[in-house]
Design an enzyme around this catalytic site. Structure first.
Site, PDB file in Angstrom:
ATOM      1  N   TYR A  76     -22.861  18.075  19.379  1.00 16.81           N
ATOM      2  CA  TYR A  76     -21.432  17.764  19.523  1.00 16.81           C
ATOM      3  C   TYR A  76     -20.688  18.943  20.146  1.00 16.81           C
ATOM      4  CZ  TYR A  76     -22.896  14.443  15.884  1.00 16.81           C
ATOM      5  OH  TYR A  76     -23.565  13.517  15.144  1.00 16.81           O
ATOM      6  N   GLN A 110     -18.021   3.920  29.012  1.00 16.56           N
ATOM      7  CA  GLN A 110     -18.959   4.468  28.037  1.00 16.56           C
ATOM      8  C   GLN A 110     -18.638   5.944  27.789  1.00 16.56           C
ATOM      9  OE1 GLN A 110     -23.201   2.951  29.074  1.00 16.56           O
ATOM     10  NE2 GLN A 110     -21.964   2.658  30.909  1.00 16.56           N
ATOM     11  N   ASN A 111     -17.672   6.471  28.563  1.00 17.34           N
ATOM     12  CA  ASN A 111     -17.376   7.902  28.473  1.00 17.34           C
ATOM     13  C   ASN A 111     -16.425   8.185  27.326  1.00 17.34           C
ATOM     14  OD1 ASN A 111     -18.930   7.981  30.724  1.00 17.34           O
ATOM     15  ND2 ASN A 111     -17.235   8.211  32.170  1.00 17.34           N
ATOM     16  N   ASP A 113     -14.593  11.098  27.421  1.00 17.85           N
ATOM     17  CA  ASP A 113     -13.845  12.256  27.906  1.00 17.85           C
ATOM     18  C   ASP A 113     -12.355  12.012  28.124  1.00 17.85           C
ATOM     19  OD1 ASP A 113     -13.772  10.814  30.392  1.00 17.85           O
ATOM     20  OD2 ASP A 113     -15.588  11.816  31.103  1.00 17.85           O
ATOM     21  N   HIS A 128     -17.924   3.616  23.548  1.00 16.00           N
ATOM     22  CA  HIS A 128     -18.647   4.630  22.770  1.00 16.00           C
ATOM     23  C   HIS A 128     -17.708   5.619  22.081  1.00 16.00           C
ATOM     24  CE1 HIS A 128     -22.550   3.913  25.315  1.00 16.00           C
ATOM     25  NE2 HIS A 128     -22.341   2.979  24.403  1.00 16.00           N
ATOM     26  N   CYS A 139     -15.402   7.089   4.692  1.00 14.92           N
ATOM     27  CA  CYS A 139     -14.151   6.434   4.280  1.00 14.92           C
ATOM     28  C   CYS A 139     -13.290   5.984   5.461  1.00 14.92           C
ATOM     29  CB  CYS A 139     -13.343   7.344   3.354  1.00 14.92           C
ATOM     30  SG  CYS A 139     -12.533   8.700   4.225  1.00 14.92           S
ATOM     31  N   GLY A 195     -21.195   4.618  38.276  1.00 13.80           N
ATOM     32  CA  GLY A 195     -21.805   5.818  37.690  1.00 13.80           C
ATOM     33  C   GLY A 195     -22.455   5.612  36.345  1.00 13.80           C
ATOM     34  N   THR A 196     -23.183   4.523  36.190  1.00 14.48           N
ATOM     35  CA  THR A 196     -23.956   4.358  34.954  1.00 14.48           C
ATOM     36  C   THR A 196     -25.379   3.964  35.290  1.00 14.48           C
ATOM     37  OG1 THR A 196     -24.188   3.175  32.846  1.00 14.48           O
ATOM     38  CG2 THR A 196     -23.079   1.976  34.617  1.00 14.48           C
ATOM     39  N   VAL A 222     -24.865   7.148  43.010  1.00 11.17           N
ATOM     40  CA  VAL A 222     -25.554   8.005  43.985  1.00 11.17           C
ATOM     41  C   VAL A 222     -26.994   7.564  44.181  1.00 11.17           C
ATOM     42  CG1 VAL A 222     -24.145  10.104  43.787  1.00 11.17           C
ATOM     43  CG2 VAL A 222     -25.996   9.723  42.169  1.00 11.17           C
TER      44      VAL A 222
HETATM   45  C1  BV8 Z   1     -26.017  -0.526  18.815  1.00 11.78           C
HETATM   46  C2  BV8 Z   1     -23.383   9.314  22.058  1.00 11.78           C
HETATM   47  C3  BV8 Z   1     -26.221  -1.975  16.892  1.00 11.78           C
HETATM   48  C4  BV8 Z   1     -23.265  10.712  21.850  1.00 11.78           C
HETATM   49  C5  BV8 Z   1     -24.628   7.800  23.355  1.00 11.78           C
HETATM   50  C6  BV8 Z   1     -34.565  -0.976  22.311  1.00 11.78           C
HETATM   51  C7  BV8 Z   1     -34.195  -1.885  23.307  1.00 11.78           C
HETATM   52  C8  BV8 Z   1     -32.854  -2.216  23.539  1.00 11.78           C
HETATM   53  C9  BV8 Z   1     -31.848  -1.604  22.796  1.00 11.78           C
HETATM   54  C10 BV8 Z   1     -32.211  -0.701  21.830  1.00 11.78           C
HETATM   55  C11 BV8 Z   1     -33.548  -0.399  21.578  1.00 11.78           C
HETATM   56  N1  BV8 Z   1     -33.592   0.514  20.587  1.00 11.78           N
HETATM   57  C12 BV8 Z   1     -32.338   0.812  20.205  1.00 11.78           C
HETATM   58  C13 BV8 Z   1     -31.486   0.081  20.954  1.00 11.78           C
HETATM   59  C14 BV8 Z   1     -30.022   0.097  20.885  1.00 11.78           C
HETATM   60  C15 BV8 Z   1     -29.456   1.366  21.490  1.00 11.78           C
HETATM   61  C16 BV8 Z   1     -29.941   1.450  22.936  1.00 11.78           C
HETATM   62  O1  BV8 Z   1     -29.413   0.834  23.811  1.00 11.78           O
HETATM   63  N2  BV8 Z   1     -30.967   2.232  23.190  1.00 11.78           N
HETATM   64  C17 BV8 Z   1     -31.514   2.296  24.539  1.00 11.78           C
HETATM   65  C18 BV8 Z   1     -31.510   3.735  25.014  1.00 11.78           C
HETATM   66  C19 BV8 Z   1     -32.850   1.636  24.545  1.00 11.78           C
HETATM   67  N3  BV8 Z   1     -28.006   1.247  21.431  1.00 11.78           N
HETATM   68  C20 BV8 Z   1     -27.335   1.606  20.368  1.00 11.78           C
HETATM   69  O2  BV8 Z   1     -27.852   2.133  19.388  1.00 11.78           O
HETATM   70  C21 BV8 Z   1     -25.850   1.279  20.392  1.00 11.78           C
HETATM   71  N4  BV8 Z   1     -25.474   0.629  19.189  1.00 11.78           N
HETATM   72  O3  BV8 Z   1     -26.817  -1.124  19.473  1.00 11.78           O
HETATM   73  O4  BV8 Z   1     -25.560  -0.941  17.580  1.00 11.78           O
HETATM   74  C22 BV8 Z   1     -25.526  -2.069  15.566  1.00 11.78           C
HETATM   75  C23 BV8 Z   1     -24.718  -3.159  15.321  1.00 11.78           C
HETATM   76  C24 BV8 Z   1     -24.066  -3.268  14.064  1.00 11.78           C
HETATM   77  C25 BV8 Z   1     -24.225  -2.259  13.127  1.00 11.78           C
HETATM   78  C26 BV8 Z   1     -25.005  -1.155  13.392  1.00 11.78           C
HETATM   79  C27 BV8 Z   1     -25.669  -1.053  14.625  1.00 11.78           C
HETATM   80  C28 BV8 Z   1     -25.032   2.541  20.443  1.00 11.78           C
HETATM   81  C29 BV8 Z   1     -25.239   3.279  21.717  1.00 11.78           C
HETATM   82  C30 BV8 Z   1     -24.456   4.601  21.688  1.00 11.78           C
HETATM   83  C31 BV8 Z   1     -24.947   5.516  22.695  1.00 11.78           C
HETATM   84  N5  BV8 Z   1     -24.280   6.807  22.618  1.00 11.78           N
HETATM   85  N6  BV8 Z   1     -24.280   9.018  23.100  1.00 11.78           N
HETATM   86  C32 BV8 Z   1     -22.590  11.340  22.959  1.00 11.78           C
HETATM   87  O5  BV8 Z   1     -22.123  10.682  23.902  1.00 11.78           O
HETATM   88  O6  BV8 Z   1     -22.573  12.541  22.823  1.00 11.78           O
HETATM   89  S1  BV8 Z   1     -25.641   7.521  24.696  1.00 11.78           S
HETATM   90  C33 BV8 Z   1     -25.007   8.060  26.165  1.00 11.78           C
HETATM   91  O7  BV8 Z   1     -25.459   7.056  27.074  1.00 11.78           O
HETATM   92  C34 BV8 Z   1     -23.569   8.269  26.396  1.00 11.78           C
HETATM   93  O8  BV8 Z   1     -22.765   7.856  25.376  1.00 11.78           O
HETATM   94  C35 BV8 Z   1     -23.305   7.432  27.618  1.00 11.78           C
HETATM   95  O9  BV8 Z   1     -22.042   6.870  27.574  1.00 11.78           O
HETATM   96  C36 BV8 Z   1     -24.362   6.375  27.553  1.00 11.78           C
HETATM   97  C37 BV8 Z   1     -24.671   5.712  28.849  1.00 11.78           C
HETATM   98  O10 BV8 Z   1     -25.131   6.642  29.809  1.00 11.78           O
HETATM   99  P1  BV8 Z   1     -24.516   6.629  31.270  1.00 11.78           P
HETATM  100  O11 BV8 Z   1     -23.064   6.744  31.148  1.00 11.78           O
HETATM  101  O12 BV8 Z   1     -25.061   5.487  32.007  1.00 11.78           O
HETATM  102  O13 BV8 Z   1     -25.080   8.029  31.848  1.00 11.78           O
HETATM  103  P2  BV8 Z   1     -26.480   8.343  32.551  1.00 11.78           P
HETATM  104  O14 BV8 Z   1     -26.639   9.816  32.571  1.00 11.78           O
HETATM  105  O15 BV8 Z   1     -27.570   7.565  31.981  1.00 11.78           O
HETATM  106  O16 BV8 Z   1     -26.299   7.816  34.036  1.00 11.78           O
HETATM  107  C38 BV8 Z   1     -25.403   8.420  34.927  1.00 11.78           C
HETATM  108  C39 BV8 Z   1     -25.442   7.646  36.221  1.00 11.78           C
HETATM  109  O17 BV8 Z   1     -24.454   8.162  37.085  1.00 11.78           O
HETATM  110  C40 BV8 Z   1     -26.776   7.739  36.949  1.00 11.78           C
HETATM  111  O18 BV8 Z   1     -27.167   6.437  37.371  1.00 11.78           O
HETATM  112  C41 BV8 Z   1     -26.473   8.633  38.156  1.00 11.78           C
HETATM  113  O19 BV8 Z   1     -27.254   8.268  39.289  1.00 11.78           O
HETATM  114  C42 BV8 Z   1     -25.022   8.330  38.380  1.00 11.78           C
HETATM  115  N7  BV8 Z   1     -24.238   9.370  39.041  1.00 11.78           N
HETATM  116  C43 BV8 Z   1     -24.343  10.728  38.918  1.00 11.78           C
HETATM  117  N8  BV8 Z   1     -23.398  11.319  39.656  1.00 11.78           N
HETATM  118  C44 BV8 Z   1     -22.673  10.351  40.252  1.00 11.78           C
HETATM  119  C45 BV8 Z   1     -23.211   9.110  39.879  1.00 11.78           C
HETATM  120  N9  BV8 Z   1     -22.735   7.949  40.352  1.00 11.78           N
HETATM  121  C46 BV8 Z   1     -21.671   8.002  41.179  1.00 11.78           C
HETATM  122  N10 BV8 Z   1     -21.077   9.172  41.570  1.00 11.78           N
HETATM  123  C47 BV8 Z   1     -21.571  10.351  41.135  1.00 11.78           C
HETATM  124  N11 BV8 Z   1     -20.973  11.502  41.551  1.00 11.78           N
HETATM  125 ZN    ZN Z   2     -13.968  10.504   4.164  1.00 11.89          ZN
END
Ligand code: BV8
Ligand code: ZN
Length: 260
Positions: A76, A110-111, A113, A128, A139, A195-196, A222
């Site tokens: 964090y 998803q950001n 920030d 997120h 609580c 950008g995801t 990208v």
């Molecule tokens: C939930 C938090 C249920 C901390 C983050 C198996 C199969 C399917 C799903 C699952 C599974 N096992 C588990 C799951 C569920 C899980 C999941 O999806 N896992 C995946 C990885 C398999 N999901 C969860 O657990 C979610 N919750 O399902 O809840 C539930 C329901 C009821 C009760 C209880 C539970 C919660 C997900 C939370 C994820 N949190 N981090 C923190 O942020 O510090 S993950 C992290 O990934 C970030 O939060 C971020 O927002 C998120 C997504 O990433 P992106 O934003 O896409 O970033 P990434 O780096 O991957 O990509 C960047 C892209 O930008 C690239 O493509 C790059 O090419 C591009 N780029 C770069 N520069 C540029 C650009 N594009 C354009 N211009 C540029 N200049």
């Molecule tokens: Zn509390």
């Protein structure tokens, strides 16, 4: 492979996509870490991204926070440091301009920030959560993430003494506002995906929901993603930094008498 794969936005595709946007009834944008890269915030999964230092399954799960909050706070803090002093870039500004022009209904980000709001977007859903506040998962207490609180090793809840965490959604936690987001996705006839890597669910399922309803996708990245690979003929892929391609697109889409 067609012209829609080539880097940058070429004129015929730009005009066609801009016309598609103007004709659409309910446009939503789904954004990820890539939109903030040009603001100086590294993304997660690109080489050198946050996940190459902090493996998500080791640091970013709710189980890790519950078992070892001190360890989880290392991530964090590192995340918080990447956000200090960051400003919106032209891609955030372009989305705010599209909303202002009445061409974009909602940003689902998803950001954590806050840069969409800083750029002037009003209709933003933070699926997120956010890094501006601290949250008690026992609580429900929420408070501003003030520097003096962050100076504590693990800040404690004033109500119930449980360890606080940033108000961000960890793996294994429920995402925010999912009903409203799914409702918007079902109404959406054009989705801008910016950008995801579209790997984290349920956010990554939004494009399929839109496609299932007959909507189109315009992707800005990208590089290609899983989403690009699953492209429908009515979709577009605009390769390049979003800080360049998105303003170019917004300028082509917004009627001239509405631009500054
Ligand atoms: C939930 C938090 C249920 C901390 C983050 C198996 C199969 C399917 C799903 C699952 C599974 N096992 C588990 C799951 C569920 C899980 C999941 O999806 N896992 C995946 C990885 C398999 N999901 C969860 O657990 C979610 N919750 O399902 O809840 C539930 C329901 C009821 C009760 C209880 C539970 C919660 C997900 C939370 C994820 N949190 N981090 C923190 O942020 O510090 S993950 C992290 O990934 C970030 O939060 C971020 O927002 C998120 C997504 O990433 P992106 O934003 O896409 O970033 P990434 O780096 O991957 O990509 C960047 C892209 O930008 C690239 O493509 C790059 O090419 C591009 N780029 C770069 N520069 C540029 C650009 N594009 C354009 N211009 C540029 N200049
Ligand atoms: Zn509390």
């Amino acid at each position: 492979m067609g012209g829609r794969d080539r880097p940058g936005i070429e004129e015929p595709q730009l005009a066609e996509a801009a016309a598609r946007l103007r004709a659409a009834h309910y446009v939503v944008a789904l954004t990820g870490a890539g939109i903030s890269v040009e603001s100086g915030i590294p993304d997660f999964r690109s080489p050198g991204g946050l996940w190459s230092v902090f493996r998500p399954e080791e640091y970013a799960t709710i189980e890790v926070f519950r078992a070892n909050p001190e360890k989880a706070w290392r991530l964090y803090r590192a995340l918080g440091e990447t956000l200090v002093g960051r400003e919106p870039n032209p891609a955030h500004v372009a989305l705010a301009a599209l909303e202002q022009a009445g061409l974009l209904r909602l940003v689902v980000t998803q950001n954590i920030d806050g840069l969409h709001q800083a750029a002037g977007s009003r209709n933003v859903v933070e699926i997120h959560g956010d890094h501006r506040r601290l949250q008690c998962v026992r609580c429900g207490h929420l408070e501003e993430a003030r520097p003096e609180r962050l100076a504590e090793r693990v800040p404690a809840c004033p109500g119930c003494s449980a360890p606080l965490k940033p108000n961000v959604v960890l793996f294994g936690e429920a995402v925010r506002d999912l009903d409203a987001i799914e409702q918007a996705a079902r109404r959406c006839d054009l989705l801008l995906v910016v950008g995801t890597s579209a790997q984290v669910y349920p956010a990554a399922a939004i494009p399929s929901l839109v496609r299932a309803g007959g909507g189109a996708i315009i992707e800005f990245n990208v590089e290609k993603t899983a989403l690009t690979a699953a492209r429908h003929p009515r979709d577009f892929f605009f390769r390049g930094p979003a800080g360049t391609t998105l303003p170019q697109f917004a300028q082509a889409a917004i009627p001239r008498d509405q631009t500054a």
